[in-house]
Motif scaffolding. Structure first.
Motif, PDB file in Angstrom:
ATOM      1  N   PHE A 230       0.813  -1.229   0.000  1.00 27.00           N
ATOM      2  CA  PHE A 230       0.000   0.000   0.000  1.00 27.00           C
ATOM      3  C   PHE A 230       0.844   1.275   0.000  1.00 27.00           C
ATOM      4  N   GLY A 231       2.031   1.230   0.625  1.00 29.74           N
ATOM      5  CA  GLY A 231       2.839   2.427   0.772  1.00 29.74           C
ATOM      6  C   GLY A 231       4.139   2.420   0.001  1.00 29.74           C
ATOM      7  N   GLY A 232       4.389   1.360  -0.754  1.00 31.02           N
ATOM      8  CA  GLY A 232       5.566   1.324  -1.612  1.00 31.02           C
ATOM      9  C   GLY A 232       6.839   0.845  -0.974  1.00 31.02           C
ATOM     10  N   LYS A 233       6.936   0.922   0.380  1.00 23.07           N
ATOM     11  CA  LYS A 233       8.169   0.503   1.039  1.00 23.07           C
ATOM     12  C   LYS A 233       7.983   0.469   2.548  1.00 23.07           C
ATOM     13  N   ASN A 234       8.950  -0.130   3.203  1.00 26.19           N
ATOM     14  CA  ASN A 234       9.090  -0.064   4.649  1.00 26.19           C
ATOM     15  C   ASN A 234      10.580  -0.103   4.958  1.00 26.19           C
ATOM     16  N   PRO A 235      11.107   0.745   5.822  1.00 29.05           N
ATOM     17  CA  PRO A 235      10.363   1.708   6.629  1.00 29.05           C
ATOM     18  C   PRO A 235       9.897   2.926   5.841  1.00 29.05           C
ATOM     19  N   HIS A 236       9.067   3.713   6.491  1.00 30.60           N
ATOM     20  CA  HIS A 236       8.570   4.989   5.986  1.00 30.60           C
ATOM     21  C   HIS A 236       7.798   4.854   4.681  1.00 30.60           C
ATOM     22  N   PRO A 237       6.641   4.182   4.724  1.00 28.24           N
ATOM     23  CA  PRO A 237       5.802   4.072   3.521  1.00 28.24           C
ATOM     24  C   PRO A 237       5.274   5.432   3.077  1.00 28.24           C
ATOM     25  N   HIS A 238       4.795   5.470   1.842  1.00 27.04           N
ATOM     26  CA  HIS A 238       4.317   6.713   1.248  1.00 27.04           C
ATOM     27  C   HIS A 238       2.832   6.948   1.547  1.00 27.04           C
ATOM     28  N   TYR A 239       2.490   8.221   1.682  1.00 28.34           N
ATOM     29  CA  TYR A 239       1.110   8.661   1.866  1.00 28.34           C
ATOM     30  C   TYR A 239       0.865   9.857   0.956  1.00 28.34           C
ATOM     31  N   ILE A 240      -0.323  10.426   1.087  1.00 31.28           N
ATOM     32  CA  ILE A 240      -0.646  11.685   0.433  1.00 31.28           C
ATOM     33  C   ILE A 240      -1.684  12.381   1.303  1.00 31.28           C
ATOM     34  N   VAL A 241      -1.549  13.692   1.475  1.00 28.70           N
ATOM     35  CA  VAL A 241      -2.583  14.438   2.193  1.00 28.70           C
ATOM     36  C   VAL A 241      -3.890  14.283   1.433  1.00 28.70           C
ATOM     37  N   GLY A 242      -4.902  13.783   2.106  1.00 31.99           N
ATOM     38  CA  GLY A 242      -6.189  13.513   1.460  1.00 31.99           C
ATOM     39  C   GLY A 242      -6.446  12.042   1.221  1.00 31.99           C
ATOM     40  N   GLY A 243      -5.488  11.175   1.565  1.00 35.07           N
ATOM     41  CA  GLY A 243      -5.738   9.748   1.366  1.00 35.07           C
ATOM     42  C   GLY A 243      -4.475   8.929   1.200  1.00 35.07           C
ATOM     43  N   MET A 244      -4.479   8.087   0.162  1.00 28.50           N
ATOM     44  CA  MET A 244      -3.346   7.219  -0.125  1.00 28.50           C
ATOM     45  C   MET A 244      -2.981   7.339  -1.607  1.00 28.50           C
ATOM     46  N   PRO A 245      -1.700   7.092  -1.962  1.00 30.22           N
ATOM     47  CA  PRO A 245      -1.271   7.243  -3.357  1.00 30.22           C
ATOM     48  C   PRO A 245      -1.408   5.975  -4.194  1.00 30.22           C
ATOM     49  N   CYS A 246      -1.961   4.897  -3.615  1.00 33.87           N
ATOM     50  CA  CYS A 246      -2.013   3.604  -4.308  1.00 33.87           C
ATOM     51  C   CYS A 246      -3.370   3.418  -5.000  1.00 33.87           C
ATOM     52  N   SER A 247      -3.416   3.593  -6.292  1.00 35.57           N
ATOM     53  CA  SER A 247      -4.672   3.413  -7.028  1.00 35.57           C
ATOM     54  C   SER A 247      -5.047   1.931  -7.073  1.00 35.57           C
ATOM     55  N   ILE A 248      -6.355   1.677  -7.169  1.00 39.51           N
ATOM     56  CA  ILE A 248      -6.888   0.311  -7.141  1.00 39.51           C
ATOM     57  C   ILE A 248      -7.526  -0.031  -8.480  1.00 39.51           C
ATOM     58  N   SER A 249      -7.199  -1.199  -9.012  1.00 42.18           N
ATOM     59  CA  SER A 249      -7.858  -1.713 -10.209  1.00 42.18           C
ATOM     60  C   SER A 249      -7.876  -3.235 -10.147  1.00 42.18           C
ATOM     61  N   MET A 250      -9.038  -3.815 -10.331  1.00 43.37           N
ATOM     62  CA  MET A 250      -9.144  -5.268 -10.357  1.00 43.37           C
ATOM     63  C   MET A 250      -8.925  -5.826 -11.756  1.00 43.37           C
ATOM     64  N   ASN A 251      -8.730  -4.938 -12.739  1.00 42.85           N
ATOM     65  CA  ASN A 251      -8.543  -5.390 -14.123  1.00 42.85           C
ATOM     66  C   ASN A 251      -7.117  -5.195 -14.620  1.00 42.85           C
ATOM     67  N   ASP A 252      -6.443  -4.166 -14.116  1.00 44.50           N
ATOM     68  CA  ASP A 252      -5.093  -3.837 -14.573  1.00 44.50           C
ATOM     69  C   ASP A 252      -4.067  -4.483 -13.644  1.00 44.50           C
ATOM     70  N   MET A 253      -3.337  -5.475 -14.149  1.00 47.00           N
ATOM     71  CA  MET A 253      -2.375  -6.176 -13.319  1.00 47.00           C
ATOM     72  C   MET A 253      -1.111  -5.342 -13.065  1.00 47.00           C
ATOM     73  N   ASN A 254      -1.020  -4.174 -13.693  1.00 48.84           N
ATOM     74  CA  ASN A 254       0.087  -3.266 -13.417  1.00 48.84           C
ATOM     75  C   ASN A 254      -0.286  -2.195 -12.399  1.00 48.84           C
ATOM     76  N   ALA A 255      -1.527  -2.211 -11.949  1.00 45.20           N
ATOM     77  CA  ALA A 255      -1.976  -1.228 -10.968  1.00 45.20           C
ATOM     78  C   ALA A 255      -1.291  -1.478  -9.620  1.00 45.20           C
ATOM     79  N   PRO A 256      -1.053  -0.413  -8.835  1.00 44.82           N
ATOM     80  CA  PRO A 256      -0.436  -0.611  -7.519  1.00 44.82           C
ATOM     81  C   PRO A 256      -1.195  -1.606  -6.639  1.00 44.82           C
ATOM     82  N   ILE A 257      -2.547  -1.546  -6.708  1.00 44.30           N
ATOM     83  CA  ILE A 257      -3.362  -2.481  -5.938  1.00 44.30           C
ATOM     84  C   ILE A 257      -4.257  -3.245  -6.898  1.00 44.30           C
ATOM     85  N   ASN A 258      -4.050  -4.549  -6.938  1.00 44.43           N
ATOM     86  CA  ASN A 258      -4.873  -5.429  -7.770  1.00 44.43           C
ATOM     87  C   ASN A 258      -5.128  -6.721  -7.009  1.00 44.43           C
TER      88      ASN A 258
END
Length: 630
Positions: A230-258
């Motif tokens: 979800f955050g790209g790494k540990n330690p210190h994963p990534h965030y964004i003010v207003g939510g999270m930077p990891c887009s979700i797609s159940m169809n695109d296998m290149n999406a950050p979250i699938n």
């Protein structure tokens, strides 16, 4: 009377020094001083910067608890700017927070705190066959088989389970023997081998615990896989003010979250539950039981007098913190203060901590009476939004600025400020959170507990039954503080599963939104704004406070858990939690103050130590190195 100087304390994060006055005849600690010896100063680094970037800087306050300061900062900035994050972002942040909690507690118990209870050298006397039998007995007697509510369970079988064979423990024992005989003890060398407290556990318990120490060195990294997804790494994963930077797609296998990556998260969470249930909980409880039966019921300090927590894990979206909305749908409603728990649940007094209290300049404050800082008005504490980080370093009582002999307990002696609630000291941490929830449920303050709150009460009562002691007897102790961390790890393993299920159900319903960028443009912000972000971090109640003016950070303050616990004394409020807990601890051998290390490590300090010992005339008697590299 003997004065003991412990500087630096090992197996912690950061730099901590303590000085103790011990009555050698009784072993009683008559006075104690806790000094944070490093200036944080990161608040000054973020001043004048874009508030959207603050989380990236301030989460570097710590390299152990990695993500918690980012979450506190995000919540503070979002509170100031009126940003409401999407529910998926809330679920993901809660998953990250839950797995961080388990990882932090597990690493603390096995790799930072274990050597206060367990001796690898004592394991050489163990019978491997008897150790295998003990392992099975421990699993049967000390496992807590609770389950959190999940809509579905994908864990087909336990992925990790303690080995309990004679051959396995003989091989571990041979490895330890080879290390000891080589004279190169490596990671075990920062240890007092001959302290009588190690006789509390039988040799077989030492061998079993050392094997688990090694198991967890290998497995702990898998707990934080959700951070990487979800955050790209540990330690210190990534965030964004207003939510999270990891887009979700159940169809695109290149999406950050699938689908594939969600399956990896699920596997990691299931493994985390197994590690806590099958290793951590039984190990912590058997050690605690044996030490309690041996009469170790000290080190409570402030825990039985006053504890504070903020609560955490919003179930859904909320509009802000300082307006009180944050507290309305928390999974763990620990927000408040409990006094006098050590006198029994009937005598405990609960005080709520709500949105209006956060903005009250008299409720939450910080003082610098004994801290190396200067405030505009001497003797007047400041609310965090008005906090000032102006250093004022003074010399020690004896020695020089760069070569201390004794610090000045009557003057300034620490780089840590002194937080207060209504002018009083309080302990924070998992123990505090458990005491507050237990009190609120048992006194009917919480009418209908959430599943997590009921889970916590059931855990406490199960441990009380196992120890044959009421909660007010075992909880406010060093053993209780350590046991509460194990219970907290079990709770958060299921919390991560709970919010993962919520995320999956949300995605199944067609919602893939992870960020609210409607107010990303600074042109949409008010000219001036204030915000506070709260989080129940692994070490306790964390708060970040930000003031924003003309699109930039005007002032930033962080009151971290170790600020509450490790703070120096106050002329009116008394001792901080570390100092009070040391005064409440007896020392058997002044030259080997293992008890002091044990009680301090029970807090999981986010601060670093070797030990120097002096007599009352200031003559150095001995040097006991707790760090093999010093």
């Amino acid at each position: 009377m003997k004065r003991i100087v412990v500087d630096p304390i090992n197996r912690i994060e950061g730099h901590l020094r303590v000085e103790i006055e011990v009555d050698e005849a009784t072993g009683k600690v008559e006075d104690a001083l806790s000094s944070g010896t490093a200036w944080r100063g990161i608040e000054l680094i973020v001043n004048g910067r874009d508030p959207r970037d603050a989380w990236m800087f301030v989460q570097r306050i710590c390299g152990v608890c990695t993500t918690v300061h980012a979450l506190g900062s995000l919540r503070a900035v979002e509170d100031a700017l009126g940003i409401e994050i999407p529910k998926n972002a809330n679920f993901i942040r809660n998953i990250i927070a839950g797995t961080q909690m388990v990882h932090d507690h597990l690493v603390h118990f096995y790799h930072l705190h274990a050597l206060d209870w367990v001796s690898p050298v004592a394991a050489l006397r163990a019978d491997p066959a008897a150790t295998a039998a003990l392992q099975n007995t421990v699993l049967e007697k000390y496992s807590l088989t609770f389950e959190g509510p999940v809509s579905f369970d994908t864990n087909a079988y336990p992925k990790e389970f303690p080995k309990a064979t004679t051959a396995y423990f003989r091989e571990i024992q041979n490895k330890i023997k080879g290390i000891v005989e080589s004279g190169q003890l490596g990671l075990f060398s920062a240890h007092y081998w001959d302290h009588p407290d190690y006789n509390v556990l039988p040799p077989e318990a030492h061998l079993m615990a050392v094997s688990h120490y090694l198991n967890m060195l290998d497995r702990q990294r898998e707990i934080v896989i959700p951070h990487v997804i979800f955050g790209g790494k540990n330690p210190h994963p990534h965030y964004i003010v207003g939510g999270m930077p990891c887009s979700i797609s159940m169809n695109d296998m290149n999406a950050p979250i699938n689908t594939e990556r969600l399956a990896v998260v699920d596997t990691a969470i299931n493994l985390t539950i197994d590690l806590v249930n099958n290793f951590y909980i039984p190990d912590a409880l058997v050690i605690g039981d044996l030490f309690v039966k041996a009469g170790f019921a000290d080190g409570g300090g402030l825990a039985g007098q006053r504890v504070l927590a903020f609560g955490d894990f919003p179930e859904d979206r909320y509009s802000g913190t300082s307006n009180g909305d944050y507290f309305k749908n928390l999974l763990i409603r620990a927000n408040g203060v409990v006094e006098n728990f050590g006198q029994g649940i009937g005598q405990a007094v609960f005080h709520p901590l709500e949105g209006k209290d956060l903005t009250d300049p008299n409720v939450l404050t910080e003082g610098v009476e004994h801290s190396w800082y200067r405030y505009p008005e001497a003797g007047k504490d400041l609310h965090p939004w008005n906090g000032v980080t102006t250093p004022q370093y003074t010399e020690p009582k004896e020695g020089t600025k760069t070569n201390w002999k004794y610090l000045n307990e009557d003057g300034k002696y620490s780089w840590i400020k002194t937080p207060k609630w209504n002018g009083k000291m309080a302990e924070v941490g998992p123990l505090a959170k458990y005491i507050i929830v237990y009190t609120k449920v048992k006194q009917g303050i919480i009418g209908e507990p959430t599943w997590a709150e009921k889970f916590m009460v059931d855990q406490i009562e199960a441990v009380s039954k196992a120890l044959n002691l009421p909660p007010e007897k075992w909880m406010p102790t060093t053993v209780g503080r350590t046991a509460a961390r194990a219970l907290d790890a079990q709770l958060h393993a299921y919390i991560a599963k709970y919010f993962f299920d919520k995320l999956i159900n949300s995605i199944k319903a067609g919602d893939t939104t992870v960020a609210n960028t409607a107010t990303w443009d600074p042109a949409t912000w008010p000219k001036e704004a204030k915000g506070v972000g709260l989080h129940e971090a692994p070490r306790g109640g964390l708060s970040h406070w930000v003031t924003i003016k003309n699109g930039k950070i005007e002032n930033y303050q962080a009151i971290v858990p170790s600020t509450w616990n490790a703070c120096p004394r106050d002329g009116k409020a008394g001792y901080g939690a570390y100092e009070a807990s040391m005064i409440d601890t007896k020392v058997k051998i002044a030259e080997k103050p293992l008890e002091i290390l044990r009680v301090l490590h029970s807090f999981d300090p986010c601060l670093a130590c070797a030990t120097h010992l002096y007599d009352k005339e200031g003559k150095e008697l001995a040097v006991v190195r707790t760090d093999p590299y010093l």
